[in-house]
Design a protein around this motif. Structure first.
Motif, PDB file in Angstrom:
ATOM      1  N   SER A 156      35.433   6.834  37.881  1.00  0.00           N
ATOM      2  CA  SER A 156      36.393   7.923  38.053  1.00  0.00           C
ATOM      3  C   SER A 156      36.166   8.628  39.385  1.00  0.00           C
ATOM      4  O   SER A 156      35.106   8.479  40.015  1.00  0.00           O
ATOM      5  CB  SER A 156      36.269   8.932  36.912  1.00  0.00           C
ATOM      6  OG  SER A 156      35.025   9.615  36.990  1.00  0.00           O
ATOM      7  N   GLU A 157      37.136   9.404  39.798  1.00  0.00           N
ATOM      8  CA  GLU A 157      37.004  10.150  41.052  1.00  0.00           C
ATOM      9  C   GLU A 157      35.800  11.087  40.995  1.00  0.00           C
ATOM     10  O   GLU A 157      35.057  11.219  41.975  1.00  0.00           O
ATOM     11  CB  GLU A 157      38.274  10.945  41.334  1.00  0.00           C
ATOM     12  CG  GLU A 157      38.234  11.696  42.661  1.00  0.00           C
ATOM     13  CD  GLU A 157      39.515  12.464  42.951  1.00  0.00           C
ATOM     14  OE1 GLU A 157      39.464  13.709  42.945  1.00  0.00           O
ATOM     15  OE2 GLU A 157      40.557  11.822  43.156  1.00  0.00           O
ATOM     16  N   LYS A 158      35.594  11.719  39.846  1.00  0.00           N
ATOM     17  CA  LYS A 158      34.453  12.624  39.679  1.00  0.00           C
ATOM     18  C   LYS A 158      33.137  11.865  39.841  1.00  0.00           C
ATOM     19  O   LYS A 158      32.207  12.331  40.523  1.00  0.00           O
ATOM     20  CB  LYS A 158      34.510  13.294  38.304  1.00  0.00           C
ATOM     21  CG  LYS A 158      33.387  14.291  38.051  1.00  0.00           C
ATOM     22  CD  LYS A 158      33.526  14.934  36.678  1.00  0.00           C
ATOM     23  CE  LYS A 158      32.384  15.903  36.413  1.00  0.00           C
ATOM     24  NZ  LYS A 158      32.497  16.529  35.061  1.00  0.00           N
ATOM     25  N   GLU A 159      33.044  10.693  39.218  1.00  0.00           N
ATOM     26  CA  GLU A 159      31.834   9.879  39.333  1.00  0.00           C
ATOM     27  C   GLU A 159      31.648   9.385  40.770  1.00  0.00           C
ATOM     28  O   GLU A 159      30.518   9.327  41.274  1.00  0.00           O
ATOM     29  CB  GLU A 159      31.913   8.687  38.382  1.00  0.00           C
ATOM     30  CG  GLU A 159      31.819   9.071  36.914  1.00  0.00           C
ATOM     31  CD  GLU A 159      32.155   7.926  35.990  1.00  0.00           C
ATOM     32  OE1 GLU A 159      31.613   7.892  34.869  1.00  0.00           O
ATOM     33  OE2 GLU A 159      32.969   7.059  36.369  1.00  0.00           O
ATOM     34  N   TYR A 160      32.746   9.038  41.407  1.00  0.00           N
ATOM     35  CA  TYR A 160      32.676   8.546  42.783  1.00  0.00           C
ATOM     36  C   TYR A 160      32.167   9.626  43.729  1.00  0.00           C
ATOM     37  O   TYR A 160      31.315   9.373  44.579  1.00  0.00           O
ATOM     38  CB  TYR A 160      34.060   8.060  43.223  1.00  0.00           C
ATOM     39  CG  TYR A 160      34.083   7.445  44.603  1.00  0.00           C
ATOM     40  CD1 TYR A 160      33.126   6.520  44.996  1.00  0.00           C
ATOM     41  CD2 TYR A 160      35.077   7.784  45.519  1.00  0.00           C
ATOM     42  CE1 TYR A 160      33.144   5.949  46.257  1.00  0.00           C
ATOM     43  CE2 TYR A 160      35.108   7.210  46.781  1.00  0.00           C
ATOM     44  CZ  TYR A 160      34.141   6.297  47.140  1.00  0.00           C
ATOM     45  OH  TYR A 160      34.161   5.739  48.400  1.00  0.00           O
ATOM     46  N   LEU A 161      32.662  10.833  43.574  1.00  0.00           N
ATOM     47  CA  LEU A 161      32.213  11.940  44.414  1.00  0.00           C
ATOM     48  C   LEU A 161      30.734  12.256  44.152  1.00  0.00           C
ATOM     49  O   LEU A 161      30.001  12.625  45.071  1.00  0.00           O
ATOM     50  CB  LEU A 161      33.078  13.176  44.178  1.00  0.00           C
ATOM     51  CG  LEU A 161      34.534  13.055  44.654  1.00  0.00           C
ATOM     52  CD1 LEU A 161      35.342  14.268  44.238  1.00  0.00           C
ATOM     53  CD2 LEU A 161      34.597  12.868  46.172  1.00  0.00           C
ATOM     54  N   LYS A 162      30.317  12.107  42.894  1.00  0.00           N
ATOM     55  CA  LYS A 162      28.894  12.288  42.582  1.00  0.00           C
ATOM     56  C   LYS A 162      28.061  11.217  43.280  1.00  0.00           C
ATOM     57  O   LYS A 162      26.988  11.511  43.837  1.00  0.00           O
ATOM     58  CB  LYS A 162      28.675  12.222  41.070  1.00  0.00           C
ATOM     59  CG  LYS A 162      27.235  12.434  40.619  1.00  0.00           C
ATOM     60  CD  LYS A 162      26.680  13.770  41.060  1.00  0.00           C
ATOM     61  CE  LYS A 162      27.360  14.925  40.374  1.00  0.00           C
ATOM     62  NZ  LYS A 162      26.743  16.224  40.734  1.00  0.00           N
ATOM     63  N   TYR A 163      28.542   9.978  43.272  1.00  0.00           N
ATOM     64  CA  TYR A 163      27.863   8.883  43.976  1.00  0.00           C
ATOM     65  C   TYR A 163      27.767   9.187  45.469  1.00  0.00           C
ATOM     66  O   TYR A 163      26.715   8.993  46.087  1.00  0.00           O
ATOM     67  CB  TYR A 163      28.633   7.581  43.743  1.00  0.00           C
ATOM     68  CG  TYR A 163      28.164   6.415  44.589  1.00  0.00           C
ATOM     69  CD1 TYR A 163      27.079   5.641  44.199  1.00  0.00           C
ATOM     70  CD2 TYR A 163      28.820   6.073  45.775  1.00  0.00           C
ATOM     71  CE1 TYR A 163      26.641   4.568  44.966  1.00  0.00           C
ATOM     72  CE2 TYR A 163      28.393   5.009  46.552  1.00  0.00           C
ATOM     73  CZ  TYR A 163      27.305   4.257  46.143  1.00  0.00           C
ATOM     74  OH  TYR A 163      26.886   3.201  46.912  1.00  0.00           O
ATOM     75  N   LEU A 164      28.843   9.685  46.055  1.00  0.00           N
ATOM     76  CA  LEU A 164      28.848  10.029  47.473  1.00  0.00           C
ATOM     77  C   LEU A 164      27.866  11.162  47.764  1.00  0.00           C
ATOM     78  O   LEU A 164      27.211  11.172  48.812  1.00  0.00           O
ATOM     79  CB  LEU A 164      30.256  10.420  47.919  1.00  0.00           C
ATOM     80  CG  LEU A 164      31.296   9.292  47.937  1.00  0.00           C
ATOM     81  CD1 LEU A 164      32.677   9.850  48.297  1.00  0.00           C
ATOM     82  CD2 LEU A 164      30.907   8.188  48.907  1.00  0.00           C
ATOM     83  N   ALA A 179      40.016   2.652  37.992  1.00  0.00           N
ATOM     84  CA  ALA A 179      40.078   3.914  37.247  1.00  0.00           C
ATOM     85  C   ALA A 179      41.388   4.650  37.510  1.00  0.00           C
ATOM     86  O   ALA A 179      42.004   5.181  36.583  1.00  0.00           O
ATOM     87  CB  ALA A 179      38.891   4.800  37.625  1.00  0.00           C
ATOM     88  N   ILE A 180      41.818   4.687  38.761  1.00  0.00           N
ATOM     89  CA  ILE A 180      43.070   5.380  39.102  1.00  0.00           C
ATOM     90  C   ILE A 180      44.260   4.682  38.456  1.00  0.00           C
ATOM     91  O   ILE A 180      45.157   5.336  37.899  1.00  0.00           O
ATOM     92  CB  ILE A 180      43.241   5.449  40.632  1.00  0.00           C
ATOM     93  CG1 ILE A 180      42.166   6.357  41.245  1.00  0.00           C
ATOM     94  CG2 ILE A 180      44.632   5.984  40.997  1.00  0.00           C
ATOM     95  CD1 ILE A 180      42.130   6.354  42.761  1.00  0.00           C
ATOM     96  N   LEU A 181      44.277   3.360  38.492  1.00  0.00           N
ATOM     97  CA  LEU A 181      45.362   2.592  37.866  1.00  0.00           C
ATOM     98  C   LEU A 181      45.367   2.801  36.350  1.00  0.00           C
ATOM     99  O   LEU A 181      46.428   2.943  35.724  1.00  0.00           O
ATOM    100  CB  LEU A 181      45.209   1.106  38.196  1.00  0.00           C
ATOM    101  CG  LEU A 181      45.545   0.695  39.624  1.00  0.00           C
ATOM    102  CD1 LEU A 181      45.107  -0.751  39.881  1.00  0.00           C
ATOM    103  CD2 LEU A 181      47.021   0.864  39.904  1.00  0.00           C
ATOM    104  N   SER A 182      44.178   2.820  35.755  1.00  0.00           N
ATOM    105  CA  SER A 182      44.063   3.062  34.315  1.00  0.00           C
ATOM    106  C   SER A 182      44.572   4.434  33.945  1.00  0.00           C
ATOM    107  O   SER A 182      45.284   4.620  32.952  1.00  0.00           O
ATOM    108  CB  SER A 182      42.608   2.905  33.873  1.00  0.00           C
ATOM    109  OG  SER A 182      42.452   3.218  32.505  1.00  0.00           O
TER     110      SER A 182
END
Length: 406
Positions: free
Chosen positions: A110-118, A396-399
């Motif tokens: 998810s975007e939230k998880e991706y930003l956490k990864y970043l 995730a975005i498509l889902s």
């Protein structure tokens, strides 16, 4: 956003950060027995995590996996020379592709998880940069007396300044993306700007023109395609300030012209490229199709050039894995670029980001030997950061859009 398959971003980050820490605490010896053992343990860990988070046990891209296995078998047959390190080189691309694109082909971040990864990337790269300021102070203080970039490039605790520069570029990108999304937190925005300034200073002193050009290219693509007016203004304003400093400060301009940009732009790489093509031409039919193999290729390159690599991923793959390997590499690059560009119609901002990642990944390989799906840690993080994780975020975005459309 509804995302059941969470957690794989943690596993992917863990793999990379453990390898980075290992480089920091050891006196680096490539392909040492401990190094190989750590990689084996980490790939087992990664495998268990992928199967844990894969949800339904459906395996996609199976036909591509078969082609990859056949190509690797062909490369191994043309080599006939095996070591423990060589075995890792042959099996790692197959295992990484199997986990990321077969077992994990439907995974979502998810975007939230991706930003956490970043954010984790930022913290890790900030440690590298602060390490440079504390333990490599002479590289900054002696800048005015430097007459050549060679032997004076900043590399933190890494062997290669190019590897360090790539991590700094990832940190810079992570800062900008997190800043863009941290609309309500002024404290975090200040932190991202602080880290960004630290990373830019360190990137300049790595003298890695490939990384610097790749970084600039990334933000040019974002400015042109993202549709984010404020982001575009910020990028243009930053570029304007840097250009103003460059032209208004004679000493800075002289330093950048002599040391950072340098007149000898190809740095002897033209010789290496030509030698690589000659090695390919001199091979027999089997070697032209499948390459000389990891061990033999390195020995031949060293004998022909006096260097351990050709400083170009495409020619390196042509010599090591042959035409089949190069076609597979081009396929991965074309897939990544086309997926990013087509995604712009679905989400303009993230589509622009992923298109920029794809182009940046291809650019890094022009004058470095970081290669998609190769086993060295810099190659692995390049694969994960610019190819694998963007695919999972798109999923995730498509889902999410699919759930909203029901």
């Amino acid at each position: 956003m509804i995302t059941k398959n969470t957690g794989i971003h943690k596993a992917l980050f863990t793999y990379w950060i453990v390898m980075v820490i290992w480089q920091n605490i050891q006196t680096y010896s490539a392909r040492s027995s401990i190094d190989i053992a750590i990689k084996v343990v980490l790939i087992i860990f990664l495998g268990t995590q992928f199967f844990k988070y894969s949800g339904k046990r459906t395996i996609g891209n199976f036909s591509v996996l078969i082609v990859l296995i056949l190509c690797m078998l062909g490369t191994a047959i043309s080599n006939w020379s095996f070591t423990a390190g060589g075995l890792v080189s042959y099996t790692f691309p197959i295992l990484l592709f199997f986990l990321t694109f077969c077992v994990g082909n439907r995974m979502k971040i998810s975007e939230k998880e991706y930003l956490k990864y970043l954010e984790w990337i930022i913290y890790a790269v900030l440690y590298m940069a602060l390490y440079s300021f504390v333990f490599r102070t002479e590289y900054f203080l002696g800048a005015s007396s430097i007459t050549s970039a060679y032997g004076n490039a900043l590399s933190s605790f890494f062997v290669s300044n190019h590897e360090y520069a790539m991590y700094l570029v990832f940190g810079i990108i992570a800062c900008v993306l997190c800043y863009q999304k941290a609309s309500r937190s002024h404290t975090k925005k200040i932190f991202y700007l602080f880290a960004l300034s630290i990373f830019i200073i360190n990137l300049v002193f790595t003298f890695s023109r490939t990384a610097q050009i790749a970084c600039i290219a990334f933000f040019v693509v974002i400015a042109l395609l993202s549709g984010k007016r404020k982001l575009m203004i910020g990028i243009l304003l930053t570029a304007g300030i840097l250009l103003l400093l460059y032209f208004s400060l004679p000493e800075l301009k002289s330093f950048i012209d002599r040391i950072v940009i340098r007149a000898d732009f190809n740095s002897g790489r033209e010789f290496l490229f030509n030698q690589g093509i000659e090695i390919f031409k001199e091979g027999n039919t089997l070697q032209k199709i499948f390459g000389h193999g990891y061990i033999n290729a390195q020995e031949i390159i060293n004998l022909s050039t006096g260097h351990s690599s050709l400083h170009n991923a495409y020619i390196q793959v042509l010599v090591t894995n042959g035409i089949c390997g190069l076609l597979l590499l081009f396929s991965a690059i074309i897939y990544n670029i086309s997926s990013g560009i087509s995604f712009i119609r679905i989400d303009k901002f993230w589509g622009a980001v992923f298109s920029a990642f794809a182009l940046m990944g291809a650019a890094f390989m022009v004058s470095n030997t970081t290669v998609y799906f190769y086993s060295p840690v810099d190659s692995t993080i390049l694969t994960v950061f610019t190819l694998v994780i963007p695919m999972y975020v798109r999923n995730a975005i498509l889902s999410n859009k699919g759930e909203r459309g029901r």
